[in-house]
Design an enzyme around this catalytic site. Structure first.
Site, PDB file in Angstrom:
ATOM      1  N   GLY A 193      45.253  40.115  31.247  1.00 50.50           N
ATOM      2  CA  GLY A 193      44.941  41.000  32.447  1.00 50.50           C
ATOM      3  C   GLY A 193      46.215  41.659  33.298  1.00 50.50           C
ATOM      4  N   GLN A 232      52.058  44.949  39.027  1.00 50.77           N
ATOM      5  CA  GLN A 232      52.750  44.211  38.189  1.00 50.77           C
ATOM      6  C   GLN A 232      53.521  45.380  37.022  1.00 50.77           C
ATOM      7  OE1 GLN A 232      49.700  41.740  36.299  1.00 50.77           O
ATOM      8  NE2 GLN A 232      51.474  40.315  35.854  1.00 50.77           N
ATOM      9  N   HIS A 278      46.910  39.050  42.437  1.00 53.41           N
ATOM     10  CA  HIS A 278      47.950  40.084  42.542  1.00 53.41           C
ATOM     11  C   HIS A 278      47.883  41.270  43.529  1.00 53.41           C
ATOM     12  CE1 HIS A 278      50.627  38.651  39.637  1.00 53.41           C
ATOM     13  NE2 HIS A 278      49.552  38.594  38.552  1.00 53.41           N
ATOM     14  N   HIS A 319      42.845  35.927  39.197  1.00 49.51           N
ATOM     15  CA  HIS A 319      44.276  35.876  39.127  1.00 49.51           C
ATOM     16  C   HIS A 319      44.507  37.371  39.254  1.00 49.51           C
ATOM     17  CE1 HIS A 319      48.091  35.049  36.761  1.00 49.51           C
ATOM     18  NE2 HIS A 319      48.010  36.095  36.824  1.00 49.51           N
ATOM     19  N   GLU A 320      43.965  38.379  38.784  1.00 47.52           N
ATOM     20  CA  GLU A 320      44.399  39.477  38.875  1.00 47.52           C
ATOM     21  C   GLU A 320      44.323  40.122  40.464  1.00 47.52           C
ATOM     22  OE1 GLU A 320      46.408  40.832  36.596  1.00 47.52           O
ATOM     23  OE2 GLU A 320      45.920  39.398  35.249  1.00 47.52           O
ATOM     24  N   CYS A 338      51.468  34.046  33.434  1.00 46.55           N
ATOM     25  CA  CYS A 338      51.216  35.457  33.935  1.00 46.55           C
ATOM     26  C   CYS A 338      52.684  36.138  33.397  1.00 46.55           C
ATOM     27  CB  CYS A 338      51.544  35.143  35.456  1.00 46.55           C
ATOM     28  SG  CYS A 338      51.652  36.927  36.397  1.00 46.55           S
ATOM     29  N   LEU A 339      52.449  37.414  33.116  1.00 52.66           N
ATOM     30  CA  LEU A 339      53.266  38.125  32.504  1.00 52.66           C
ATOM     31  C   LEU A 339      54.519  38.503  33.523  1.00 52.66           C
ATOM     32  CD1 LEU A 339      50.947  41.096  30.816  1.00 52.66           C
ATOM     33  CD2 LEU A 339      52.256  39.327  29.595  1.00 52.66           C
TER      34      LEU A 339
END
Length: 150
Positions: free
Chosen positions: A46, A51, A134, A130-131, A88-89
Site C-alpha cells: 500500500g 508518502q 496516512h 493503514h493507508e 511501513c515503507l
C-alpha cells in the site's frame, strides 16, 4: 511511469492531514500510476500520496489480488478486531503489533471521480486502514505495541 522516493517518518508531510482531491484528469491518473509503480518497486502492499510528498487524499493498495485505488477514501463501517504485525515503507526496518478492525467498508472516488467502494476483511482491511491513517497524519508507530527493529 515514475518511481518516487519514499518520504520517511521525520518528514512533516506525514503528520499533516492531506487535502481533498477536487479535480480529476491526467494529473490524477498520472499520480495513481506513479504511486502504483513506486509501491511495487519498493515491494509494498500500500501507499498513500503523502508518502511520496504529495498532500492529497489518494491511496493505492495491492495485497496480491490486484491494485485498488481510492481518492478521498472514508471508512464508513467497521466490525471486529484483529491484532497483527505491521511495517511501513516510511518507517523502514521497524515492525509493531497494531490492533485494527477485522472488517471495513470503504467508500471514495475512482480515478474518474466516480463513487466506488469495497468491503474488505483480514489483510486487505488492515492495509486500507493503514493507508487511510496516512491521510490523517497517523503512522502505524502511533498505534503499535511491541515496536521492534528487523
Amino acid at each position: 511511469m515514475a518511481v518516487y522516493k519514499i518520504v520517511e517518518a521525520e518528514d512533516d508531510i506525514l503528520r499533516d492531514k492531506a487535502r481533498l482531491v477536487t479535480k480529476f484528469g491526467k494529473n490524477t491518473e498520472r499520480l495513481l500510476d506513479n504511486m502504483k509503480d513506486t509501491m511495487y518497486a519498493n515491494k509494498g502492499v500500500g501507499l498513500a500520496a503523502p508518502q511520496i510528498g504529495v498532500s492529497k487524499r489518494v491511496i493505492v493498495v495491492d495485497v496480491g489480488e490486484g491494485p485498488i485505488e481510492f481518492i478521498n477514501p472514508e471508512i464508513i463501517d467497521v466490525d471486529g478486531t484483529q491484532t497483527d504485525s505491521e511495517g511501513c515503507l516510511s518507517v523502514p526496518g521497524v515492525l509493531g503489533d497494531v490492533t485494527r478492525a477485522l472488517r471495513v467498508e470503504v467508500k471514495g472516488l475512482d480515478r474518474s471521480g466516480n463513487e466506488t467502494g469495497v468491503r474488505a476483511e483480514g489483510f486487505l482491511a488492515r492495509a486500507l486502514q493503514h493507508e487511510i491513517d496516512h491521510l490523517d497524519g497517523i503512522l502505524f508507530i502511533d498505534k503499535a505495541k511491541n515496536l521492534r527493529k528487523i
